[in-house]
Design a protein around this motif. Structure first.
Motif, mmCIF file in Angstrom:
data_model
loop_
_atom_site.group_PDB
_atom_site.id
_atom_site.type_symbol
_atom_site.label_atom_id
_atom_site.label_comp_id
_atom_site.label_asym_id
_atom_site.label_seq_id
_atom_site.Cartn_x
_atom_site.Cartn_y
_atom_site.Cartn_z
ATOM 1 N N THR A 30 0.836 -1.211 0.000
ATOM 2 C CA THR A 30 0.000 0.000 0.000
ATOM 3 C C THR A 30 0.864 1.252 0.000
ATOM 4 O OG1 THR A 30 -1.726 -1.182 1.210
ATOM 5 C CG2 THR A 30 -1.832 1.226 1.217
ATOM 6 N N TYR A 31 1.923 1.235 0.825
ATOM 7 C CA TYR A 31 2.837 2.376 0.856
ATOM 8 C C TYR A 31 3.481 2.579 -0.517
ATOM 9 C CZ TYR A 31 2.670 2.805 5.966
ATOM 10 O OH TYR A 31 2.265 3.014 7.261
ATOM 11 N N GLY A 32 3.910 1.467 -1.120
ATOM 12 C CA GLY A 32 4.516 1.550 -2.445
ATOM 13 C C GLY A 32 3.540 2.057 -3.485
ATOM 14 N N PHE A 33 2.281 1.629 -3.382
ATOM 15 C CA PHE A 33 1.259 2.065 -4.342
ATOM 16 C C PHE A 33 1.104 3.582 -4.316
ATOM 17 C CE2 PHE A 33 -3.116 3.286 -5.261
ATOM 18 C CZ PHE A 33 -3.352 2.654 -6.471
ATOM 19 N N TRP A 34 0.898 4.141 -3.117
ATOM 20 C CA TRP A 34 0.667 5.584 -3.037
ATOM 21 C C TRP A 34 1.943 6.374 -3.312
ATOM 22 C CZ3 TRP A 34 -3.919 7.129 -3.797
ATOM 23 C CH2 TRP A 34 -5.005 6.361 -3.382
ATOM 24 N N GLY A 35 3.096 5.778 -3.028
ATOM 25 C CA GLY A 35 4.347 6.422 -3.412
ATOM 26 C C GLY A 35 4.456 6.542 -4.917
ATOM 27 N N LEU A 36 4.085 5.489 -5.642
ATOM 28 C CA LEU A 36 4.099 5.522 -7.104
ATOM 29 C C LEU A 36 3.075 6.516 -7.647
ATOM 30 C CD1 LEU A 36 4.464 1.700 -7.818
ATOM 31 C CD2 LEU A 36 6.071 3.463 -8.538
ATOM 32 N N VAL A 37 1.909 6.598 -7.003
ATOM 33 C CA VAL A 37 0.883 7.550 -7.436
ATOM 34 C C VAL A 37 1.396 8.981 -7.296
ATOM 35 C CG1 VAL A 37 -1.378 8.528 -6.839
ATOM 36 C CG2 VAL A 37 -1.094 6.045 -6.986
ATOM 37 N N ILE A 38 2.016 9.287 -6.156
ATOM 38 C CA ILE A 38 2.554 10.636 -5.938
ATOM 39 C C ILE A 38 3.611 10.969 -6.982
ATOM 40 C CG2 ILE A 38 3.927 12.061 -4.349
ATOM 41 C CD1 ILE A 38 2.511 10.551 -2.043
ATOM 42 N N LEU A 39 4.511 10.023 -7.216
ATOM 43 C CA LEU A 39 5.586 10.243 -8.194
ATOM 44 C C LEU A 39 5.011 10.478 -9.589
ATOM 45 C CD1 LEU A 39 8.803 8.045 -8.501
ATOM 46 C CD2 LEU A 39 7.595 8.848 -10.508
ATOM 47 N N MET A 40 4.086 9.614 -10.001
ATOM 48 C CA MET A 40 3.506 9.715 -11.344
ATOM 49 C C MET A 40 2.769 11.029 -11.533
ATOM 50 S SD MET A 40 3.139 8.014 -14.206
ATOM 51 C CE MET A 40 2.018 7.618 -15.567
ATOM 52 N N CYS A 41 1.989 11.425 -10.535
ATOM 53 C CA CYS A 41 1.239 12.678 -10.631
ATOM 54 C C CYS A 41 2.186 13.867 -10.705
ATOM 55 C CB CYS A 41 0.285 12.811 -9.451
ATOM 56 S SG CYS A 41 -1.069 11.608 -9.465
ATOM 57 N N TRP A 42 3.220 13.863 -9.872
ATOM 58 C CA TRP A 42 4.188 14.966 -9.860
ATOM 59 C C TRP A 42 4.878 15.095 -11.208
ATOM 60 C CZ3 TRP A 42 9.635 15.592 -9.910
ATOM 61 C CH2 TRP A 42 10.098 16.835 -9.432
ATOM 62 N N GLN A 43 5.132 13.967 -11.860
ATOM 63 C CA GLN A 43 5.826 13.997 -13.143
ATOM 64 C C GLN A 43 4.909 14.367 -14.301
ATOM 65 O OE1 GLN A 43 7.314 10.212 -14.553
ATOM 66 N NE2 GLN A 43 8.878 11.173 -15.819
ATOM 67 N N GLN A 44 3.672 13.887 -14.292
ATOM 68 C CA GLN A 44 2.824 13.982 -15.472
ATOM 69 C C GLN A 44 1.889 15.192 -15.512
ATOM 70 O OE1 GLN A 44 2.630 11.830 -18.249
ATOM 71 N NE2 GLN A 44 4.579 11.071 -17.451
ATOM 72 N N ILE A 45 1.558 15.768 -14.366
ATOM 73 C CA ILE A 45 0.589 16.864 -14.353
ATOM 74 C C ILE A 45 1.044 18.030 -15.227
ATOM 75 C CG2 ILE A 45 -0.370 18.703 -12.883
ATOM 76 C CD1 ILE A 45 -0.759 16.577 -10.700
ATOM 77 N N GLY A 46 2.318 18.393 -15.155
ATOM 78 C CA GLY A 46 2.820 19.507 -15.947
ATOM 79 C C GLY A 46 2.740 19.256 -17.440
ATOM 80 N N TYR A 47 2.992 18.018 -17.847
ATOM 81 C CA TYR A 47 2.937 17.679 -19.271
ATOM 82 C C TYR A 47 1.507 17.779 -19.794
ATOM 83 C CZ TYR A 47 3.806 15.101 -23.595
ATOM 84 O OH TYR A 47 3.908 14.731 -24.919
ATOM 85 N N MET A 48 0.558 17.234 -19.028
ATOM 86 C CA MET A 48 -0.841 17.327 -19.436
ATOM 87 C C MET A 48 -1.328 18.775 -19.401
ATOM 88 S SD MET A 48 -1.208 14.297 -20.207
ATOM 89 C CE MET A 48 0.064 13.054 -19.972
ATOM 90 N N MET A 49 -0.792 19.545 -18.463
ATOM 91 C CA MET A 49 -1.139 20.961 -18.375
ATOM 92 C C MET A 49 -0.828 21.677 -19.689
ATOM 93 S SD MET A 49 0.862 23.881 -16.217
ATOM 94 C CE MET A 49 2.235 23.673 -17.382
ATOM 95 N N VAL A 50 0.317 21.386 -20.287
ATOM 96 C CA VAL A 50 0.723 22.035 -21.540
ATOM 97 C C VAL A 50 -0.276 21.708 -22.652
ATOM 98 C CG1 VAL A 50 2.493 22.071 -23.343
ATOM 99 C CG2 VAL A 50 3.164 22.113 -20.940
ATOM 100 N N ILE A 51 -0.704 20.458 -22.727
ATOM 101 C CA ILE A 51 -1.669 20.065 -23.761
ATOM 102 C C ILE A 51 -3.014 20.757 -23.529
ATOM 103 C CG2 ILE A 51 -2.925 18.112 -24.764
ATOM 104 C CD1 ILE A 51 -0.534 16.353 -24.030
ATOM 105 N N TYR A 52 -3.432 20.814 -22.268
ATOM 106 C CA TYR A 52 -4.703 21.474 -21.967
ATOM 107 C C TYR A 52 -4.640 22.978 -22.232
ATOM 108 C CZ TYR A 52 -6.712 17.273 -19.862
ATOM 109 O OH TYR A 52 -7.228 16.023 -19.662
ATOM 110 N N ILE A 53 -3.511 23.596 -21.944
ATOM 111 C CA ILE A 53 -3.366 25.027 -22.231
ATOM 112 C C ILE A 53 -3.493 25.279 -23.724
ATOM 113 C CG2 ILE A 53 -1.684 26.915 -22.314
ATOM 114 C CD1 ILE A 53 -0.729 26.066 -19.553
ATOM 115 N N ALA A 54 -2.842 24.440 -24.530
ATOM 116 C CA ALA A 54 -2.938 24.586 -25.989
ATOM 117 C C ALA A 54 -4.386 24.454 -26.451
ATOM 118 C CB ALA A 54 -2.069 23.540 -26.675
#
Length: 284
Positions: free
Chosen positions: A144-168
């Motif tokens: 469970t700890y590993g799961f939420w650690g991976l979720v935090i990491l993935m969100c931190w990495q990907q939110i900015g990239y998706m933000m650029v597409i949404y801004i466009a």
């Protein structure tokens, strides 16, 4: 002059297309066909293979760790797809409004996407283990700890990239539609949910497709952050396939069968997701 170039291209189009076709055959189609064939064999090298039929696939479906990795990966993909897209959309919505330093903040949000997955995994391992250390825990204390650690990491990495597409996508929205909605007395909330989001469906389709496929294919971050610990309970599909293929002697065929099943799962999920979001585009 332009017509002459057009005639030349129409006449010799196959020559222009040939390098792409050759690269596709060598880089994808031939390895894919070989991989499917090897999934029905027992082998140590490509030239030393023996047909065993469906034995490898029986081994896959009787593998409890593979089943756990599949469920773990599906849950991870669902959570990250929702969080990344919702957060990315609203960060983009915020940055399309007039505000000081918007370009700087956009760059800051996008920067994590430029960092390699292995590096991110080790960085977040240090950060999260330092936090959990206050309670005598670590990322590898439980799955469970590993799961939420991976979720935090993935969100931190990907939110900015998706933000650029949404801004466009937001910048391409027709101003007259927004103005007409405002003139008709629509509130900001109504404009967002009744006008902006429906018109943003093409961008939402792209971002959802990317986050779903990225979630299923996650490997580097999983390897660096938890390495599947404890007892492979935080292991995702890509890491499970890697361990089977390279870590268990005599199981290369089973690992190849897992890879074929993995490909089919990702393809089906991507097609379903694309069909659903495309249908919403047409409806909108």
């Amino acid at each position: 002059m332009t017509s002459m170039i057009g005639k030349t291209i129409r006449r010799w189009w196959i020559i222009f297309l040939l390098p792409t076709i050759v690269a596709f055959l060598i880089g994808f189609l031939v390895p894919f066909i070989m991989g499917v064939y090897l999934s029905f064999t027992r082998f140590t090298t490509v030239s030393d293979s023996h047909w065993v039929g469906l034995d490898n696939y029986r081994g896959v479906f009787s593998d409890k760790e593979f089943q756990h990795a599949l469920v773990f990966t599906v849950l991870f993909t669902v959570v990250t797809t929702l969080v990344v897209n919702v957060a990315g959309f609203f960060v983009a919505y915020m940055f399309t409004k007039a505000m000081k330093g918007a370009n700087l903040f956009r760059a800051v949000f996008f920067m994590p996407n430029l960092i390699g997955g292995i590096i991110l995994g080790y960085v977040w391992q240090l950060l999260l283990n330092a936090v959990f250390g206050h309670w005598g825990r670590s990322l590898t204390y439980s799955g469970t700890y590993g799961f939420w650690g991976l979720v935090i990491l993935m969100c931190w990495q990907q939110i900015g990239y998706m933000m650029v597409i949404y801004i466009a996508g937001m910048q391409a929205l027709p101003d007259d539609v927004m103005e007409a909605a405002a003139v008709d007395g629509a509130s900001s909330r109504q404009i967002l949910f009744k006008v902006t989001i429906p018109l943003m469906m093409p961008s939402i389709t792209v971002c959802t497709f990317l986050t779903v496929t990225n979630g299923f294919k996650l490997f580097d971050q999983n390897l660096a952050l938890t390495n599947g610990a404890p007892s492979n309970t935080s292991e995702m599909l890509a890491l499970n396939i890697y361990r089977t293929f390279y870590g268990r002697t005599g199981y290369e065929g089973v690992g190849q069968a897992k890879a074929v099943i993995f490909f089919i799962i990702v393809a089906i999920v991507a097609l379903i997701q694309n069909r659903l979001t495309t249908r919403k585009e047409v409806t909108a």
